[in-house]
Design a protein around this motif. Sequence first.
Motif, PDB file in Angstrom:
ATOM      1  N   SER A  76       0.838  -1.210   0.000  1.00 13.59           N
ATOM      2  CA  SER A  76       0.000   0.000   0.000  1.00 13.59           C
ATOM      3  C   SER A  76       0.864   1.249   0.000  1.00 13.59           C
ATOM      4  CB  SER A  76      -0.908   0.027   1.232  1.00 13.59           C
ATOM      5  OG  SER A  76      -1.814  -1.043   1.184  1.00 13.59           O
TER       6      SER A  76
ATOM      7  N   ASP B  38      -6.164  -0.846  -4.504  1.00 19.51           N
ATOM      8  CA  ASP B  38      -5.584  -1.401  -3.271  1.00 19.51           C
ATOM      9  C   ASP B  38      -6.570  -2.374  -2.637  1.00 19.51           C
ATOM     10  OD1 ASP B  38      -4.143  -2.025  -1.057  1.00 19.51           O
ATOM     11  OD2 ASP B  38      -3.869   0.028  -0.348  1.00 19.51           O
ATOM     12  N   GLU B  39      -6.358  -3.647  -2.835  1.00 16.88           N
ATOM     13  CA  GLU B  39      -7.207  -4.713  -2.279  1.00 16.88           C
ATOM     14  C   GLU B  39      -8.694  -4.407  -2.447  1.00 16.88           C
ATOM     15  OE1 GLU B  39      -5.886  -7.199   0.382  1.00 16.88           O
ATOM     16  OE2 GLU B  39      -3.925  -6.309   0.783  1.00 16.88           O
TER      17      GLU B  39
END
Length: 350
Positions: free
Chosen positions: A43, A158-159
Amino acid sequence: MAPVTISNVRKRYGSAEVIHGVSVDVQDGEFVILVGPSGCGKSTLLRMIAGLENISGGELRIGPRVVNDVPPKERDIAMVFQNYALYPHMTVADNMGFSLKLKGASKSEIKERVDRAADILGLTKLLDRYPRQLSGGQRQRVAMGRAIVRDPQVFLFDEPLSNLDAKLRVAMRTEIKALHQRLKTTTIYVTHDQIEAMTMADKIVVMHDGIVEQIGAPLELYDRPANLFVAGFIGSPAMNFLKGHLQGGRFVAQDGTALPVTVPPAASDGQPVVYGIRPEHISLGTGHAAHVSVIEPTGSETQAFIRLGDNPLVGVFRERIALQPGARLDVRLDPERVHLFDKASGQRLA
Ligand SMILES: Nc1ncnc2c1ncn2[C@@H]1O[C@H](COP(=O)(O)OP(=O)(O)OP(=O)(O)O)[C@@H](O)[C@H]1O
Ligand SMILES: [Mg+2]
């Protein structure tokens, strides 16, 4: 669309360095996945590309332009987070068009771009609904719609799927891949899920403790992991590892079990090594007498936890196996599929 060039990028928080000089070349239109265990810096790296974190060292380019000091708004990127908070008091259409409205786009242009994104994402019939009237997967698609309407040079994810249940996650990952095939926008996608990485990426970057362990196409990483970390991280169930040494053209485990291998030219007799074999490369057949510990049928296949001498192994078989714990199971470990790593360095023996 634009390439993204990450050159020797570092990140320090106070005196603690968490990204130790990472370099990745993302080609124009490529789908690159950053994968690695929790805390490895995925991240942080993505947020530096977005401009939400400053860079402590190195250089970041989007297209030909160095963006180290360019504010996020001027980078022409769109980011989708795990917590994609939609505005609850706005309809789907207004949520998707909000960034264009802020930019001062005309009503007709906003409508045109929102309609096009809704069409791509299958949201056309939901445009007048509010977020609370949507399922988790539909909300996720709206969050992606918000990014698509901006038609950016680069998508950063991001995820984005980690809040969804397992079945929806599988469906959405196919949708995202199809979306990329259609839009061909350069995409950098963060996940800790190696299956997501394997199935979606053109190129995977395996990170660990703030460094890059290996970069390659999914099947390259699967077939030729560069080191023990990548070998253990990619593949599910994980690769089996046995410690031992090479002797007379064979691998000899610590308990004396000898297994056939193709000895690489660079290896020397007596060298301490780690022997790796994937569960799917163990098959039923004459070769070695193992003993059953636990049998787990999944329906389509059977996972068997077995012992070969003192060595625990996991095998995945197409066959159904009806054996009690302790029963003998004859298995073959395909010598062509064995991975050998130097024990001291953890590096693959070429
Ligand atoms: N603001 C901060 N101050 C200090 N350390 C930080 C800060 N943000 C992140 N870190 C540290 O940097 C490292 C990398 O964090 P990061 O969030 O990038 O990990 P990640 O790979 O995204 O993990 P996860 O899969 O859990 O999301 C971690 O050790 C984390 O504790
Ligand atoms: Mg993270």
